[in-house]
Design a protein around this motif. Structure first.
Motif, PDB file in Angstrom:
ATOM      1  N   GLU A 401      -9.385 -71.330-114.716  1.00  0.00           N
ATOM      2  CA  GLU A 401      -8.294 -71.858-115.544  1.00  0.00           C
ATOM      3  C   GLU A 401      -7.936 -73.275-115.133  1.00  0.00           C
ATOM      4  O   GLU A 401      -7.702 -74.144-115.986  1.00  0.00           O
ATOM      5  N   ALA A 402      -7.894 -73.520-113.821  1.00  0.00           N
ATOM      6  CA  ALA A 402      -7.569 -74.861-113.329  1.00  0.00           C
ATOM      7  C   ALA A 402      -8.607 -75.873-113.786  1.00  0.00           C
ATOM      8  O   ALA A 402      -8.275 -77.018-114.140  1.00  0.00           O
ATOM      9  N   ALA A 403      -9.891 -75.470-113.778  1.00  0.00           N
ATOM     10  CA  ALA A 403     -10.957 -76.371-114.232  1.00  0.00           C
ATOM     11  C   ALA A 403     -10.798 -76.699-115.715  1.00  0.00           C
ATOM     12  O   ALA A 403     -10.963 -77.852-116.137  1.00  0.00           O
ATOM     13  N   LEU A 404     -10.445 -75.697-116.512  1.00  0.00           N
ATOM     14  CA  LEU A 404     -10.265 -75.918-117.950  1.00  0.00           C
ATOM     15  C   LEU A 404      -9.046 -76.797-118.242  1.00  0.00           C
ATOM     16  O   LEU A 404      -9.078 -77.636-119.147  1.00  0.00           O
ATOM     17  N   LEU A 405      -7.997 -76.611-117.471  1.00  0.00           N
ATOM     18  CA  LEU A 405      -6.761 -77.356-117.719  1.00  0.00           C
ATOM     19  C   LEU A 405      -6.848 -78.823-117.333  1.00  0.00           C
ATOM     20  O   LEU A 405      -5.940 -79.604-117.611  1.00  0.00           O
ATOM     21  N   SER A 441     -21.546 -75.431-126.280  1.00  0.00           N
ATOM     22  CA  SER A 441     -22.537 -76.020-125.373  1.00  0.00           C
ATOM     23  C   SER A 441     -21.898 -77.070-124.463  1.00  0.00           C
ATOM     24  O   SER A 441     -22.213 -77.148-123.272  1.00  0.00           O
ATOM     25  N   GLU A 442     -20.965 -77.851-125.009  1.00  0.00           N
ATOM     26  CA  GLU A 442     -20.303 -78.873-124.201  1.00  0.00           C
ATOM     27  C   GLU A 442     -19.357 -78.241-123.193  1.00  0.00           C
ATOM     28  O   GLU A 442     -19.237 -78.714-122.047  1.00  0.00           O
ATOM     29  N   CYS A 443     -18.697 -77.152-123.609  1.00  0.00           N
ATOM     30  CA  CYS A 443     -17.799 -76.444-122.684  1.00  0.00           C
ATOM     31  C   CYS A 443     -18.571 -75.947-121.472  1.00  0.00           C
ATOM     32  O   CYS A 443     -18.148 -76.123-120.324  1.00  0.00           O
ATOM     33  N   LYS A 444     -19.726 -75.345-121.724  1.00  0.00           N
ATOM     34  CA  LYS A 444     -20.535 -74.808-120.631  1.00  0.00           C
ATOM     35  C   LYS A 444     -21.043 -75.929-119.731  1.00  0.00           C
ATOM     36  O   LYS A 444     -21.075 -75.801-118.513  1.00  0.00           O
ATOM     37  N   GLN A 445     -21.439 -77.035-120.347  1.00  0.00           N
ATOM     38  CA  GLN A 445     -21.960 -78.163-119.577  1.00  0.00           C
ATOM     39  C   GLN A 445     -20.878 -78.747-118.665  1.00  0.00           C
ATOM     40  O   GLN A 445     -21.152 -79.099-117.511  1.00  0.00           O
ATOM     41  N   ARG A 446     -19.669 -78.841-119.167  1.00  0.00           N
ATOM     42  CA  ARG A 446     -18.579 -79.368-118.347  1.00  0.00           C
ATOM     43  C   ARG A 446     -18.240 -78.426-117.196  1.00  0.00           C
ATOM     44  O   ARG A 446     -18.038 -78.851-116.062  1.00  0.00           O
ATOM     45  N   LEU A 447     -18.181 -77.125-117.507  1.00  0.00           N
ATOM     46  CA  LEU A 447     -17.783 -76.163-116.483  1.00  0.00           C
ATOM     47  C   LEU A 447     -18.817 -76.026-115.375  1.00  0.00           C
ATOM     48  O   LEU A 447     -18.465 -75.841-114.214  1.00  0.00           O
ATOM     49  N   ILE A 448     -20.077 -76.100-115.729  1.00  0.00           N
ATOM     50  CA  ILE A 448     -21.124 -75.898-114.723  1.00  0.00           C
ATOM     51  C   ILE A 448     -21.078 -76.975-113.652  1.00  0.00           C
ATOM     52  O   ILE A 448     -21.574 -76.789-112.534  1.00  0.00           O
ATOM     53  N   SER A 449     -20.443 -78.100-113.960  1.00  0.00           N
ATOM     54  CA  SER A 449     -20.316 -79.162-112.967  1.00  0.00           C
ATOM     55  C   SER A 449     -19.108 -78.938-112.045  1.00  0.00           C
ATOM     56  O   SER A 449     -18.943 -79.653-111.061  1.00  0.00           O
ATOM     57  N   ALA A 450     -18.291 -77.944-112.381  1.00  0.00           N
ATOM     58  CA  ALA A 450     -17.075 -77.705-111.605  1.00  0.00           C
ATOM     59  C   ALA A 450     -17.060 -76.354-110.905  1.00  0.00           C
ATOM     60  O   ALA A 450     -16.391 -76.202-109.874  1.00  0.00           O
ATOM     61  N   ILE A 451     -17.776 -75.377-111.458  1.00  0.00           N
ATOM     62  CA  ILE A 451     -17.739 -74.022-110.896  1.00  0.00           C
ATOM     63  C   ILE A 451     -19.147 -73.435-110.872  1.00  0.00           C
ATOM     64  O   ILE A 451     -20.043 -73.900-111.588  1.00  0.00           O
ATOM     65  N   PRO A 452     -19.382 -72.395-110.071  1.00  0.00           N
ATOM     66  CA  PRO A 452     -20.701 -71.738-110.040  1.00  0.00           C
ATOM     67  C   PRO A 452     -21.040 -71.096-111.383  1.00  0.00           C
ATOM     68  O   PRO A 452     -20.140 -70.714-112.145  1.00  0.00           O
ATOM     69  N   SER A 453     -22.304 -70.932-111.651  1.00  0.00           N
ATOM     70  CA  SER A 453     -22.750 -70.408-112.943  1.00  0.00           C
ATOM     71  C   SER A 453     -22.257 -68.985-113.210  1.00  0.00           C
ATOM     72  O   SER A 453     -22.022 -68.610-114.354  1.00  0.00           O
ATOM     73  N   TYR A 454     -22.121 -68.175-112.131  1.00  0.00           N
ATOM     74  CA  TYR A 454     -21.672 -66.795-112.348  1.00  0.00           C
ATOM     75  C   TYR A 454     -20.215 -66.721-112.792  1.00  0.00           C
ATOM     76  O   TYR A 454     -19.739 -65.655-113.202  1.00  0.00           O
ATOM     77  N   MET A 455     -19.502 -67.850-112.715  1.00  0.00           N
ATOM     78  CA  MET A 455     -18.102 -67.872-113.138  1.00  0.00           C
ATOM     79  C   MET A 455     -17.931 -68.387-114.566  1.00  0.00           C
ATOM     80  O   MET A 455     -16.808 -68.482-115.069  1.00  0.00           O
TER      81      MET A 455
END
Length: 485
Positions: A401-405, A441-455
């Motif tokens: 949630e913190a990464a998304l916010l 696709s952009e959401c996943k790309q952004r998140l993968i740079s901040a959190i592990p893939s299993y999250m």
């Protein structure tokens, strides 16, 4: 200290407004005299006093009367389900039930209308105030993990410690005897940050009724009319206010400080507030109901990423980070946030122990919150009991949630487990977008740079507005129901 301060204001500035709502005003003289009248009657019995109401002027009168009579006040939101109110009634064992208005649940429990008790005080001279600071000042019932409400007992000493700390915050002190807007219901502990610091300082509380918060046009009109210098609320409420550009310095030119507490504050919200109110002091605070509302705070500026929730050196009580064996951890190491000292309440109603205990001879409360102390600041990292086990990993939804916010495109976000047959099958991200929804696709790309893939969330759900519960926080139960549809 608290009662004496209010008595002094009633004597020195009797006609100053202490409290007002949409239709009524209450001066300090009226507050003190009516509370004194009620306290005489309340002293005839003992135990908690259950008080039904929303924002009527009878609410602060009855609270003060309970403090005078050395009986804990127990505010009840009549908008709750009757079944839950009955659970609170049974657990509290309240012998006295008052109501400030006509409510079905209050009538069902045989509540006495408060107005009938004002005229029963006929004594002359000064009211004798109780002198036991360790007595319970108020009880508040919060949600329990078992589905049964959980009653928290807060002492007068803890309440007075909170008020003294609150008024020592420079951004609060500069508000002086101005007007503070009260947003939350009195059954929610954030209201403690409105009422008692204001009364101790001789200031005015402007209470927003429930219906005023359900229509932006009505809400903005009330905020403008208030001429408030301080606003106390949850981040969810301030996000609601920011829905329209009308919420700005032009609407509230005298606003000096916003005190935010109760849930995580996104950096994007801070950025928008500074854009709308360039001179505004934004206070991010932290504290559980079990430790008198809040124990630490920090003035936050525009920055990306997670925001700190308080300064350690100026906290109302000592802050510790503990490991699983309740051993203090060094700075920079994540663990469970614990509070030691005067802020900690008297425990729960009944035999439930919960996180209460002792540490080096002082009262201790282990919050169940994950956090870390770094650079003299406290950082909140989510709830320990929201941890999810998925594919052998322990996942903290608060981290996702913190990464998304941190994204400017998102106003609010919540992450929940997707469950089937009692097994976690993945994660769902429920998002309130700030405008156009981003491609998956952009959401996943952004998140993968901040959190592990299993999250990474498997499912994404867009909502027009993140649901809020009666306490002004994100309603996770409503979101869980949404996932099951």
């Amino acid at each position: 200290m608290l009662l004496e301060a209010i008595a002094a204001h009633a004597k020195e500035h009797p006609d100053r407004i202490a409290y007002q709502n949409q239709k009524e005003k209450l001066s300090y003289r009226q507050l003190w005299e009516r509370a004194a009248a009620l306290s005489v009657w309340l002293k005839k019995e003992s135990g908690p006093v259950m008080i039904f109401g929303e924002k009527e002027i009878g609410m602060p009168i009855s609270f003060l009367a309970c403090l005078m009579a050395a009986r804990p006040y127990l505010p009840v939101d009549p908008g709750q389900a009757i079944k839950r109110i009955e659970q609170i009634y049974r657990q509290s064992g309240a012998k006295t039930i008052l109501t400030c208005g006509e409510y079905l649940a209050a009538e069902k429990l045989g509540a006495i209308f408060l107005g009938e008790r004002y005229s029963e005080y006929h004594e002359s001279g000064e009211i004798s105030l109780p002198d036991n600071p360790l007595r319970d000042a108020y009880w508040l019932f919060t949600s329990g993990s078992t589905g049964t409400p959980k009653g928290v007992r807060i002492s007068l000493a803890a309440l007075e410690n909170f008020v003294e700390w609150m008024l020592s915050i420079p951004a609060i002190a500069k508000c002086g005897q101005g007007i503070t807007v009260n947003q939350s219901q009195f059954s929610f502990d954030l209201s403690v940050a409105d009422l008692w610091p204001c009364f101790a300082a001789g200031a005015t509380v402007w209470a927003l009724k429930r219906e005023e918060q359900q229509d932006l046009t009505v809400l903005y009109r009330a905020l403008q009319q208030s001429s408030a210098v301080r606003l106390t609320c949850t981040p969810s409420f301030i996000r609601l206010c920011l829905c329209d550009e009308m919420f700005s310095q032009q609407l509230m030119p005298q606003l000096k400080t916003i005190f935010l507490c109760g849930e995580s504050l996104p950096s994007r919200t801070v950025e928008t507030l500074h854009e709308r109110f360039p001179q505004l002091s934004i206070i991010n605070a932290y504290g559980p109901t079990e430790a008198a509302c809040a124990v630490c705070a920090v003035e936050v500026q525009e920055r990306s990423g997670t925001l700190p929730v308080g300064e350690v050196k100026s906290a109302a009580s000592k802050l510790l980070i503990l490991d699983e064996d309740k051993v203090p951890l060094p700075d920079g190491t994540p663990g469970e946030i614990a509070i030691v000292g005067k802020s900690v309440g008297n425990g729960y109603v009944g035999a439930f122990q919960g996180g209460f205990g002792t540490f080096a001879g002082e009262r201790l409360y282990c919050t169940g919150d994950k956090g870390m102390i770094r650079d003299g600041l406290l950082w909140y990292l989510g709830r320990i009991d929201r941890q999810i086990k998925y594919k052998g990993y322990r996942i903290e939804p608060g981290e996702i949630e913190a990464a998304l916010l941190c994204w400017k495109e998102i106003n609010a976000a919540a992450v929940l487990p997707i469950q089937k047959a009692g097994e976690v099958r993945g994660l769902a991200a429920i998002v309130e977008w700030n405008g156009k929804e981003l491609p998956l696709s952009e959401c996943k790309q952004r998140l993968i740079s901040a959190i592990p893939s299993y999250m990474l969330p498997k499912r994404w759900i867009a909502v027009e507005k993140m649901p809020m519960n009666e306490r002004g926080k994100c309603d996770f139960h409503a979101l869980e129901r949404m996932l099951q549809e």
